[in-house]
Design a protein around this motif. Structure first.
Motif, PDB file in Angstrom:
ATOM      1  N   GLU A  35       0.820  -1.209   0.000  1.00  0.00           N
ATOM      2  CA  GLU A  35       0.000   0.000   0.000  1.00  0.00           C
ATOM      3  C   GLU A  35       0.856   1.261   0.000  1.00  0.00           C
ATOM      4  N   GLU A  36       2.111   1.120   0.425  1.00  0.00           N
ATOM      5  CA  GLU A  36       2.997   2.280   0.450  1.00  0.00           C
ATOM      6  C   GLU A  36       3.468   2.682  -0.943  1.00  0.00           C
ATOM      7  N   PHE A  37       3.454   1.746  -1.890  1.00  0.00           N
ATOM      8  CA  PHE A  37       3.944   2.096  -3.221  1.00  0.00           C
ATOM      9  C   PHE A  37       2.977   1.757  -4.341  1.00  0.00           C
ATOM     10  N   ILE A  38       1.923   1.006  -4.072  1.00  0.00           N
ATOM     11  CA  ILE A  38       0.882   0.791  -5.074  1.00  0.00           C
ATOM     12  C   ILE A  38      -0.341   1.558  -4.599  1.00  0.00           C
ATOM     13  N   THR A  39      -0.636   2.649  -5.271  1.00  0.00           N
ATOM     14  CA  THR A  39      -1.752   3.504  -4.879  1.00  0.00           C
ATOM     15  C   THR A  39      -2.891   3.358  -5.876  1.00  0.00           C
ATOM     16  N   GLY A  40      -4.038   3.871  -5.538  1.00  0.00           N
ATOM     17  CA  GLY A  40      -5.215   3.757  -6.387  1.00  0.00           C
ATOM     18  C   GLY A  40      -5.146   4.549  -7.673  1.00  0.00           C
ATOM     19  N   ASN A  44       1.811   4.369 -10.809  1.00  0.00           N
ATOM     20  CA  ASN A  44       3.017   3.592 -10.586  1.00  0.00           C
ATOM     21  C   ASN A  44       2.866   2.129 -10.996  1.00  0.00           C
ATOM     22  N   THR A  45       1.787   1.832 -11.729  1.00  0.00           N
ATOM     23  CA  THR A  45       1.604   0.474 -12.245  1.00  0.00           C
ATOM     24  C   THR A  45       1.215   0.529 -13.714  1.00  0.00           C
ATOM     25  N   VAL A  46       1.393  -0.596 -14.375  1.00  0.00           N
ATOM     26  CA  VAL A  46       1.018  -0.687 -15.787  1.00  0.00           C
ATOM     27  C   VAL A  46      -0.502  -0.746 -15.912  1.00  0.00           C
ATOM     28  N   GLU A  47      -1.161  -1.593 -15.102  1.00  0.00           N
ATOM     29  CA  GLU A  47      -2.609  -1.764 -15.178  1.00  0.00           C
ATOM     30  C   GLU A  47      -3.252  -1.912 -13.805  1.00  0.00           C
ATOM     31  N   GLY A  48      -2.586  -1.369 -12.806  1.00  0.00           N
ATOM     32  CA  GLY A  48      -3.132  -1.447 -11.464  1.00  0.00           C
ATOM     33  C   GLY A  48      -2.512  -2.522 -10.592  1.00  0.00           C
ATOM     34  N   ALA A  49      -1.630  -3.334 -11.158  1.00  0.00           N
ATOM     35  CA  ALA A  49      -1.015  -4.404 -10.369  1.00  0.00           C
ATOM     36  C   ALA A  49       0.491  -4.513 -10.586  1.00  0.00           C
ATOM     37  N   HIS A  50       0.931  -4.457 -11.812  1.00  0.00           N
ATOM     38  CA  HIS A  50       2.354  -4.653 -12.116  1.00  0.00           C
ATOM     39  C   HIS A  50       3.079  -3.312 -12.156  1.00  0.00           C
ATOM     40  N   LEU A  54       8.115   4.022 -12.120  1.00  0.00           N
ATOM     41  CA  LEU A  54       7.777   4.830 -10.947  1.00  0.00           C
ATOM     42  C   LEU A  54       7.434   3.931  -9.760  1.00  0.00           C
ATOM     43  N   GLY A  55       6.674   2.876 -10.011  1.00  0.00           N
ATOM     44  CA  GLY A  55       6.326   1.941  -8.946  1.00  0.00           C
ATOM     45  C   GLY A  55       7.558   1.255  -8.374  1.00  0.00           C
ATOM     46  N   ALA A  56       8.481   0.855  -9.246  1.00  0.00           N
ATOM     47  CA  ALA A  56       9.721   0.222  -8.780  1.00  0.00           C
ATOM     48  C   ALA A  56      10.532   1.202  -7.939  1.00  0.00           C
ATOM     49  N   HIS A  57      10.553   2.458  -8.352  1.00  0.00           N
ATOM     50  CA  HIS A  57      11.261   3.489  -7.591  1.00  0.00           C
ATOM     51  C   HIS A  57      10.632   3.654  -6.203  1.00  0.00           C
ATOM     52  N   ARG A  58       9.306   3.734  -6.167  1.00  0.00           N
ATOM     53  CA  ARG A  58       8.610   3.887  -4.879  1.00  0.00           C
ATOM     54  C   ARG A  58       8.815   2.666  -3.984  1.00  0.00           C
ATOM     55  N   MET A  59       8.820   1.476  -4.580  1.00  0.00           N
ATOM     56  CA  MET A  59       9.061   0.270  -3.789  1.00  0.00           C
ATOM     57  C   MET A  59      10.471   0.303  -3.212  1.00  0.00           C
TER      58      MET A  59
END
Length: 73
Positions: A35-40, A44-50, A54-59
């Motif tokens: 939840e800290e790096f996958i937001t609604g 930061n995701t391709v389709e809401g999951a992967h 940006l998502g990798a950076h936040r993770m």
């Protein structure tokens, strides 16, 4: 969506249960929620999951922040 919230809740609860039952044994167990790096907003995701870049950076930033807390004496 789908199974992710159930899996997240199960793992979070399991971590809390283990730490409550035997704090000394599990003092080095930490739960880092996605939840800290996958937001609604899906920025930061391709389709809401992967994760995308940006998502990798936040993770990575989330993991680094936890490691800073854990590794400080």
């Amino acid at each position: 969506g789908g199974e992710f919230p159930k899996q997240r809740a199960f793992l979070r609860d399991l971590c809390a249960k283990l730490k409550a039952e035997d704090p000394a044994k599990w003092k080095d167990l930490y739960f880092l929620s996605d939840e800290e790096f996958i937001t609604g907003d899906c920025d930061n995701t391709v389709e809401g999951a992967h994760l995308n870049d940006l998502g990798a950076h936040r993770m990575g930033a989330s993991c680094a922040n936890l490691l800073k807390k854990v590794l400080r004496p």
